[in-house]
Motif scaffolding. Structure first.
Motif, PDB file in Angstrom:
ATOM      1  N   GLY A  35       0.430  -1.126  -0.504  1.00  0.00           N
ATOM      2  CA  GLY A  35       0.377   0.134   0.035  1.00  0.00           C
ATOM      3  C   GLY A  35       1.263   1.227   0.038  1.00  0.00           C
ATOM      4  N   VAL A  36       0.745   2.297  -0.551  1.00  0.00           N
ATOM      5  CA  VAL A  36       1.111   3.410  -0.308  1.00  0.00           C
ATOM      6  C   VAL A  36       0.483   4.681  -0.417  1.00  0.00           C
ATOM      7  CG1 VAL A  36       2.608   5.140  -2.214  1.00  0.00           C
ATOM      8  CG2 VAL A  36       2.906   2.332  -2.105  1.00  0.00           C
ATOM      9  N   ARG A  37       0.429   5.897   0.181  1.00  0.00           N
ATOM     10  CA  ARG A  37      -1.194   6.405   0.838  1.00  0.00           C
ATOM     11  C   ARG A  37       0.573   8.255   0.423  1.00  0.00           C
ATOM     12  NH1 ARG A  37      -6.307   6.671   0.309  1.00  0.00           N
ATOM     13  NH2 ARG A  37      -6.570   7.612   2.387  1.00  0.00           N
ATOM     14  N   ALA A  38       0.008   8.963  -0.359  1.00  0.00           N
ATOM     15  CA  ALA A  38       1.130   9.997  -0.319  1.00  0.00           C
ATOM     16  C   ALA A  38      -0.059  11.278   0.424  1.00  0.00           C
ATOM     17  CB  ALA A  38       0.431  10.153  -2.649  1.00  0.00           C
ATOM     18  N   GLY A  39       1.118  12.897   0.146  1.00  0.00           N
ATOM     19  CA  GLY A  39       0.847  13.108   1.442  1.00  0.00           C
ATOM     20  C   GLY A  39       1.338  14.462   0.878  1.00  0.00           C
ATOM     21  N   LYS A  40       1.158  15.618   1.779  1.00  0.00           N
ATOM     22  CA  LYS A  40       1.905  16.879   1.699  1.00  0.00           C
ATOM     23  C   LYS A  40       2.798  17.033   2.874  1.00  0.00           C
ATOM     24  CE  LYS A  40      -1.567  18.589  -0.016  1.00  0.00           C
ATOM     25  NZ  LYS A  40      -2.600  19.222  -0.044  1.00  0.00           N
ATOM     26  N   ILE A  41       3.821  17.931   3.180  1.00  0.00           N
ATOM     27  CA  ILE A  41       4.507  18.347   3.990  1.00  0.00           C
ATOM     28  C   ILE A  41       5.124  19.668   3.975  1.00  0.00           C
ATOM     29  CG2 ILE A  41       6.538  17.062   3.718  1.00  0.00           C
ATOM     30  CD1 ILE A  41       7.260  16.563   5.857  1.00  0.00           C
ATOM     31  N   PHE A  42       4.666  20.524   5.140  1.00  0.00           N
ATOM     32  CA  PHE A  42       4.917  21.911   4.763  1.00  0.00           C
ATOM     33  C   PHE A  42       6.231  22.241   6.117  1.00  0.00           C
ATOM     34  CE2 PHE A  42       0.756  21.060   3.374  1.00  0.00           C
ATOM     35  CZ  PHE A  42       0.747  21.896   2.119  1.00  0.00           C
ATOM     36  N   GLU A  43       6.909  22.416   5.530  1.00  0.00           N
ATOM     37  CA  GLU A  43       8.219  23.021   6.502  1.00  0.00           C
ATOM     38  C   GLU A  43       7.847  24.904   6.840  1.00  0.00           C
ATOM     39  OE1 GLU A  43      11.510  19.600   6.298  1.00  0.00           O
ATOM     40  OE2 GLU A  43      11.641  21.527   5.230  1.00  0.00           O
ATOM     41  N   LEU A  44       7.383  24.784   8.010  1.00  0.00           N
ATOM     42  CA  LEU A  44       7.092  26.069   8.657  1.00  0.00           C
ATOM     43  C   LEU A  44       8.215  26.895   9.413  1.00  0.00           C
ATOM     44  CD1 LEU A  44       4.546  25.530   6.999  1.00  0.00           C
ATOM     45  CD2 LEU A  44       3.405  27.129   9.255  1.00  0.00           C
ATOM     46  N   ASP A  45       8.758  28.367   8.757  1.00  0.00           N
ATOM     47  CA  ASP A  45       9.781  28.749  10.354  1.00  0.00           C
ATOM     48  C   ASP A  45       8.491  29.850  10.445  1.00  0.00           C
ATOM     49  OD1 ASP A  45      11.445  30.206  11.175  1.00  0.00           O
ATOM     50  OD2 ASP A  45      12.840  30.464   9.874  1.00  0.00           O
ATOM     51  N   VAL A  46       8.391  29.939  12.219  1.00  0.00           N
ATOM     52  CA  VAL A  46       7.284  30.696  11.783  1.00  0.00           C
ATOM     53  C   VAL A  46       7.616  31.279  13.145  1.00  0.00           C
ATOM     54  CG1 VAL A  46       5.176  29.849  11.251  1.00  0.00           C
ATOM     55  CG2 VAL A  46       5.888  29.490  13.739  1.00  0.00           C
ATOM     56  N   ALA A  47       7.498  32.766  14.165  1.00  0.00           N
ATOM     57  CA  ALA A  47       8.208  33.231  15.275  1.00  0.00           C
ATOM     58  C   ALA A  47       7.792  32.554  16.386  1.00  0.00           C
ATOM     59  CB  ALA A  47       7.631  35.085  15.629  1.00  0.00           C
ATOM     60  N   ASP A  48       8.418  32.955  17.637  1.00  0.00           N
ATOM     61  CA  ASP A  48       8.418  31.826  18.449  1.00  0.00           C
ATOM     62  C   ASP A  48       7.322  31.932  19.703  1.00  0.00           C
ATOM     63  OD1 ASP A  48      11.044  30.606  18.176  1.00  0.00           O
ATOM     64  OD2 ASP A  48      12.407  31.658  19.684  1.00  0.00           O
ATOM     65  N   ALA A  49       6.727  33.046  19.188  1.00  0.00           N
ATOM     66  CA  ALA A  49       5.968  33.919  19.751  1.00  0.00           C
ATOM     67  C   ALA A  49       4.380  33.493  19.292  1.00  0.00           C
ATOM     68  CB  ALA A  49       5.058  35.049  19.885  1.00  0.00           C
ATOM     69  N   THR A  50       4.234  32.600  18.042  1.00  0.00           N
ATOM     70  CA  THR A  50       3.023  31.898  17.618  1.00  0.00           C
ATOM     71  C   THR A  50       2.254  31.149  18.510  1.00  0.00           C
ATOM     72  OG1 THR A  50       4.576  32.181  15.193  1.00  0.00           O
ATOM     73  CG2 THR A  50       2.174  30.579  15.427  1.00  0.00           C
ATOM     74  N   SER A  51       1.444  30.866  18.387  1.00  0.00           N
ATOM     75  CA  SER A  51       0.358  30.093  20.054  1.00  0.00           C
ATOM     76  C   SER A  51      -0.577  29.255  18.680  1.00  0.00           C
ATOM     77  CB  SER A  51      -0.959  30.647  19.489  1.00  0.00           C
ATOM     78  OG  SER A  51      -2.023  31.368  18.367  1.00  0.00           O
ATOM     79  N   ASP A  52      -0.614  28.213  19.819  1.00  0.00           N
ATOM     80  CA  ASP A  52      -0.773  26.914  18.681  1.00  0.00           C
ATOM     81  C   ASP A  52      -2.324  27.485  18.227  1.00  0.00           C
ATOM     82  OD1 ASP A  52       1.066  25.416  20.370  1.00  0.00           O
ATOM     83  OD2 ASP A  52      -0.142  24.633  21.603  1.00  0.00           O
ATOM     84  N   GLU A  53      -3.042  28.337  18.790  1.00  0.00           N
ATOM     85  CA  GLU A  53      -4.438  28.069  18.008  1.00  0.00           C
ATOM     86  C   GLU A  53      -4.202  28.723  16.952  1.00  0.00           C
ATOM     87  OE1 GLU A  53      -3.774  29.155  21.122  1.00  0.00           O
ATOM     88  OE2 GLU A  53      -4.927  27.443  22.073  1.00  0.00           O
ATOM     89  N   ALA A  54      -3.205  29.415  15.967  1.00  0.00           N
ATOM     90  CA  ALA A  54      -2.367  30.421  15.074  1.00  0.00           C
ATOM     91  C   ALA A  54      -2.629  29.593  14.617  1.00  0.00           C
ATOM     92  CB  ALA A  54      -1.713  31.134  15.159  1.00  0.00           C
ATOM     93  N   ILE A  55      -1.131  28.185  15.648  1.00  0.00           N
ATOM     94  CA  ILE A  55      -0.634  27.156  13.552  1.00  0.00           C
ATOM     95  C   ILE A  55      -1.660  26.493  13.331  1.00  0.00           C
ATOM     96  CG2 ILE A  55       0.925  25.191  13.704  1.00  0.00           C
ATOM     97  CD1 ILE A  55       2.626  26.780  16.156  1.00  0.00           C
ATOM     98  N   ASP A  56      -3.665  25.949  14.509  1.00  0.00           N
ATOM     99  CA  ASP A  56      -4.010  25.611  14.257  1.00  0.00           C
ATOM    100  C   ASP A  56      -5.263  26.101  13.171  1.00  0.00           C
ATOM    101  OD1 ASP A  56      -4.900  22.803  15.089  1.00  0.00           O
ATOM    102  OD2 ASP A  56      -6.704  23.379  15.593  1.00  0.00           O
ATOM    103  N   GLU A  57      -4.783  27.103  13.868  1.00  0.00           N
ATOM    104  CA  GLU A  57      -6.201  28.002  11.877  1.00  0.00           C
ATOM    105  C   GLU A  57      -5.418  28.652  10.858  1.00  0.00           C
ATOM    106  OE1 GLU A  57      -7.186  31.790  14.296  1.00  0.00           O
ATOM    107  OE2 GLU A  57      -8.014  32.376  12.054  1.00  0.00           O
ATOM    108  N   MET A  58      -4.076  28.924  10.910  1.00  0.00           N
ATOM    109  CA  MET A  58      -3.425  27.796   9.442  1.00  0.00           C
ATOM    110  C   MET A  58      -3.401  27.012   8.043  1.00  0.00           C
ATOM    111  SD  MET A  58       0.474  29.081  10.348  1.00  0.00           S
ATOM    112  CE  MET A  58       0.822  30.984  11.613  1.00  0.00           C
ATOM    113  N   CYS A  59      -3.730  26.051   9.576  1.00  0.00           N
ATOM    114  CA  CYS A  59      -3.529  24.497   8.971  1.00  0.00           C
ATOM    115  C   CYS A  59      -4.889  24.196   8.710  1.00  0.00           C
ATOM    116  CB  CYS A  59      -3.441  22.784   9.941  1.00  0.00           C
ATOM    117  SG  CYS A  59      -1.738  23.519  10.456  1.00  0.00           S
ATOM    118  N   ARG A  60      -6.638  24.935   9.393  1.00  0.00           N
ATOM    119  CA  ARG A  60      -7.499  24.460   9.009  1.00  0.00           C
ATOM    120  C   ARG A  60      -8.291  25.362   7.974  1.00  0.00           C
ATOM    121  NH1 ARG A  60     -10.439  25.919  12.367  1.00  0.00           N
ATOM    122  NH2 ARG A  60      -8.798  26.185  14.257  1.00  0.00           N
TER     123      ARG A  60
END
Lengths: 76, 76
Positions: A35-60
């Motif tokens: 089996g093979v499943r293909a997906g995507k990966i994004f490597e982000l360089d964000v400011a250290d102050a970025t909140s988990d909520e903001a990261i979650d919102e970027m994804c959604r």
């Protein structure tokens, strides 16, 4: 802060790209590929102050289509 | 055996997809995003007997374009 966001199709969602790769590997003589499943990966360089909520919102909002895709955030 | 193969553009190779995402995140109001690189991830289910050499060959022959891309194999 470096983040790795991995976006994969939800289980049950058809993955024609993965299927094509699976068949191609078979044609190339690689046996035992079940089996093979293909997906995507994004490597982000964000400011250290970025909140988990903001990261979650970027994804959604932008990186993943949550109707058919799951995402996972890995901090590095 | 479950494998995760991560394919990313080599440093120095232009990544228009990553740039577009970076700009889009800025337009959406997310500050502090300093860089985005886009890549691919393949989740393979292969026979336990599959050798490291075979896995490496799959990457070089089909999954990655080694002229412009790096790949990394993670066993799970």
């Amino acid at each position: 802060m470096k983040l790795r966001i991995i976006v994969t199709l939800k289980p049950g969602v058809l993955d024609p790209q993965g299927k094509a790769i699976e068949h191609a590997l078979g044609s190339l003589g690689f046996d035992g590929v079940n089996g093979v499943r293909a997906g995507k990966i994004f490597e982000l360089d964000v400011a250290d102050a970025t909140s988990d909520e903001a990261i979650d919102e970027m994804c959604r909002k932008l990186l993943a289509n949550t109707v058919i895709e799951n995402y996972r955030v890995e901090r590095q």
